[in-house]
Design a protein around this motif. Structure first.
Motif, PDB file in Angstrom:
ATOM      1  N   VAL A  44     -48.357 -55.034   4.377  1.00  0.00           N
ATOM      2  CA  VAL A  44     -49.784 -55.122   4.676  1.00  0.00           C
ATOM      3  C   VAL A  44     -50.036 -56.311   5.601  1.00  0.00           C
ATOM      4  CG1 VAL A  44     -52.096 -55.475   3.700  1.00  0.00           C
ATOM      5  CG2 VAL A  44     -50.418 -54.099   2.448  1.00  0.00           C
ATOM      6  N   ARG A  45     -50.979 -56.137   6.529  1.00  0.00           N
ATOM      7  CA  ARG A  45     -51.456 -57.227   7.371  1.00  0.00           C
ATOM      8  C   ARG A  45     -52.920 -57.462   7.028  1.00  0.00           C
ATOM      9  NH1 ARG A  45     -47.039 -58.164   7.634  1.00  0.00           N
ATOM     10  NH2 ARG A  45     -45.552 -58.042   9.355  1.00  0.00           N
ATOM     11  N   THR A  46     -53.240 -58.678   6.637  1.00  0.00           N
ATOM     12  CA  THR A  46     -54.599 -58.953   6.153  1.00  0.00           C
ATOM     13  C   THR A  46     -55.428 -59.736   7.166  1.00  0.00           C
ATOM     14  OG1 THR A  46     -53.953 -61.029   5.062  1.00  0.00           O
ATOM     15  CG2 THR A  46     -53.801 -59.007   3.758  1.00  0.00           C
ATOM     16  N   GLY A  47     -56.719 -59.422   7.180  1.00  0.00           N
ATOM     17  CA  GLY A  47     -57.720 -60.238   7.843  1.00  0.00           C
ATOM     18  C   GLY A  47     -57.591 -60.448   9.327  1.00  0.00           C
ATOM     19  N   HIS A  48     -56.859 -59.575  10.022  1.00  0.00           N
ATOM     20  CA  HIS A  48     -56.702 -59.741  11.472  1.00  0.00           C
ATOM     21  C   HIS A  48     -56.275 -61.152  11.832  1.00  0.00           C
ATOM     22  CE1 HIS A  48     -58.214 -55.948  13.406  1.00  0.00           C
ATOM     23  NE2 HIS A  48     -58.486 -55.732  12.134  1.00  0.00           N
ATOM     24  N   GLY A  49     -55.377 -61.719  11.017  1.00  0.00           N
ATOM     25  CA  GLY A  49     -54.785 -63.012  11.340  1.00  0.00           C
ATOM     26  C   GLY A  49     -55.449 -64.222  10.734  1.00  0.00           C
ATOM     27  N   LYS A  50     -56.585 -64.031  10.025  1.00  0.00           N
ATOM     28  CA  LYS A  50     -57.227 -65.207   9.433  1.00  0.00           C
ATOM     29  C   LYS A  50     -56.431 -65.679   8.229  1.00  0.00           C
ATOM     30  CE  LYS A  50     -60.488 -63.153   6.091  1.00  0.00           C
ATOM     31  NZ  LYS A  50     -60.308 -61.729   6.233  1.00  0.00           N
ATOM     32  N   LYS A  51     -56.579 -66.942   7.866  1.00  0.00           N
ATOM     33  CA  LYS A  51     -55.888 -67.498   6.720  1.00  0.00           C
ATOM     34  C   LYS A  51     -56.417 -66.879   5.442  1.00  0.00           C
ATOM     35  CE  LYS A  51     -55.160 -72.007   8.921  1.00  0.00           C
ATOM     36  NZ  LYS A  51     -55.445 -73.459   8.833  1.00  0.00           N
ATOM     37  N   ALA A  52     -55.589 -66.863   4.402  1.00  0.00           N
ATOM     38  CA  ALA A  52     -55.978 -66.248   3.138  1.00  0.00           C
ATOM     39  C   ALA A  52     -56.997 -67.083   2.386  1.00  0.00           C
ATOM     40  CB  ALA A  52     -54.743 -66.036   2.258  1.00  0.00           C
ATOM     41  N   MET A  53     -56.957 -68.396   2.555  1.00  0.00           N
ATOM     42  CA  MET A  53     -57.847 -69.272   1.775  1.00  0.00           C
ATOM     43  C   MET A  53     -58.554 -70.252   2.709  1.00  0.00           C
ATOM     44  SD  MET A  53     -59.068 -70.263  -1.152  1.00  0.00           S
ATOM     45  CE  MET A  53     -57.995 -69.421  -2.305  1.00  0.00           C
ATOM     46  N   GLY A  54     -59.880 -70.317   2.561  1.00  0.00           N
ATOM     47  CA  GLY A  54     -60.637 -71.342   3.269  1.00  0.00           C
ATOM     48  C   GLY A  54     -60.914 -71.067   4.724  1.00  0.00           C
ATOM     49  N   ALA A  55     -60.743 -69.807   5.177  1.00  0.00           N
ATOM     50  CA  ALA A  55     -60.947 -69.528   6.587  1.00  0.00           C
ATOM     51  C   ALA A  55     -62.269 -68.829   6.856  1.00  0.00           C
ATOM     52  CB  ALA A  55     -59.793 -68.683   7.121  1.00  0.00           C
ATOM     53  N   SER A  56     -62.586 -67.820   6.081  1.00  0.00           N
ATOM     54  CA  SER A  56     -63.831 -67.092   6.290  1.00  0.00           C
ATOM     55  C   SER A  56     -64.143 -66.264   5.070  1.00  0.00           C
ATOM     56  CB  SER A  56     -63.714 -66.181   7.528  1.00  0.00           C
ATOM     57  OG  SER A  56     -62.756 -65.177   7.316  1.00  0.00           O
ATOM     58  N   GLY A  57     -65.350 -65.690   5.052  1.00  0.00           N
ATOM     59  CA  GLY A  57     -65.721 -64.826   3.937  1.00  0.00           C
ATOM     60  C   GLY A  57     -65.811 -65.585   2.625  1.00  0.00           C
ATOM     61  N   LEU A  58     -65.752 -64.821   1.522  1.00  0.00           N
ATOM     62  CA  LEU A  58     -65.867 -65.441   0.204  1.00  0.00           C
ATOM     63  C   LEU A  58     -64.735 -66.411  -0.078  1.00  0.00           C
ATOM     64  CD1 LEU A  58     -66.974 -62.393  -1.979  1.00  0.00           C
ATOM     65  CD2 LEU A  58     -68.397 -64.244  -1.103  1.00  0.00           C
ATOM     66  N   SER A  59     -63.550 -66.152   0.494  1.00  0.00           N
ATOM     67  CA  SER A  59     -62.409 -67.036   0.226  1.00  0.00           C
ATOM     68  C   SER A  59     -62.605 -68.420   0.825  1.00  0.00           C
ATOM     69  CB  SER A  59     -61.116 -66.410   0.762  1.00  0.00           C
ATOM     70  OG  SER A  59     -61.172 -66.274   2.168  1.00  0.00           O
TER      71      SER A  59
END
Length: 271
Positions: free
Chosen positions: A206-221
């Motif tokens: 799986v590739r997540t978030g179009h390259g954004k970091k998993a934590m602290g980058a955008s959205g609820l995370s």
């Protein structure tokens, strides 16, 4: 049609909120699956988007011919509400989750179905993402892994868009908790592990978030404190259900706080 000896129908659930720029890529990654014949439908749930997501959904329904497309439009209620709406509408006996800003590698379902063929006792199967290695404290997971509730209290895994599970699971444990804003997927996973055979396949599919970091980058995370408080509530709930002892719960509270402080520091440093 490949390896149809293991009969299963998979409904792919894609919640979408303001996802006009990425939704088509997510759907295309499903259509590119080497085991496409196992997919009986793609259910796209528009969670009250304010952009052109609804229009893109209509375009997808017209353009995609490989797989039946079901479209659901609803008022905004959050990711859990959208996933639940999709699961309830699904006709398959297996549910695969995918977020609108994530993508599957072409052999994602192939490897999961092959694993289920070899291990029919499995009820829930996640996999790796973004070439990351799963470590639970000092244990590096390198082969198919039967996860316990204790494991999930220490480390939340897998990523939600990798999850494939028997639909009948929700008849026993219920759906995603729509009252929780943070870590609601981790709560769902904990409740699954308490009652069912929960496994992890250590292959990055799986590739997540179009390259954004998993934590602290955008959205609820991006809300590190909210994620921490959400996990604390999940631990409280697990203890109240009798899944973990009071001693282990106390240790986890300390451990979780230490992780929270570390994440705060890393977020400030931009790492």
């Amino acid at each position: 049609m490949k390896n149809r000896r293991y009969a299963m129908k998979i409904s792919v659930i894609i919640p979408a909120y303001n996802s006009e720029a990425v939704l088509m890529d997510a759907v295309q990654s499903v259509c590119n699956q080497t085991y496409l014949s196992y997919i009986c439908e793609i259910v796209i749930v528009n969670d009250g988007s304010k952009d052109q997501t609804a229009k893109v959904m209509q375009q997808i329904a017209k353009q995609v011919t490989q797989v039946p497309i079901t479209l659901i439009n609803k008022e905004n209620g959050g990711a859990s509400s959208a996933r639940n709406a999709g699961i309830k509408a699904a006709s398959g006996d297996w549910i695969a989750l995918l977020d609108a800003d994530d993508e599957w590698l072409a052999n994602k379902l192939e490897r999961q179905v092959q694993t289920l063929q070899e291990h029919p006792e499995i009820d829930f199967l996640g996999c790796g993402s973004d070439d990351r290695t799963l470590r639970i404290l000092f244990h590096k997971v390198t082969k198919l892994y039967h996860a316990s509730v204790r494991d999930l209290c220490i480390k939340s895994f897998p990523v939600t868009p990798s999850i494939l599970f028997r639909k009948k699971i929700v008849d026993t444990i219920g759906y995603f908790d729509e009252h929780k804003k943070y870590m609601e997927d981790a709560d769902f996973c904990l409740r699954v592990a308490e009652k069912f055979q929960y496994y992890y396949l250590p292959e990055s599919l799986v590739r997540t978030g179009h390259g954004k970091k998993a934590m602290g980058a955008s959205g609820l995370s991006a809300n590190v404190k909210g994620m921490y408080l959400g996990m604390v509530q999940n631990l409280k709930d697990a203890h109240q259900r009798g899944s973990i002892s009071i001693g282990f719960y106390g240790m986890l509270r300390i451990f979780s706080y230490m992780k929270y402080i570390r994440r705060c520091i890393l977020t400030k440093l931009g790492k």
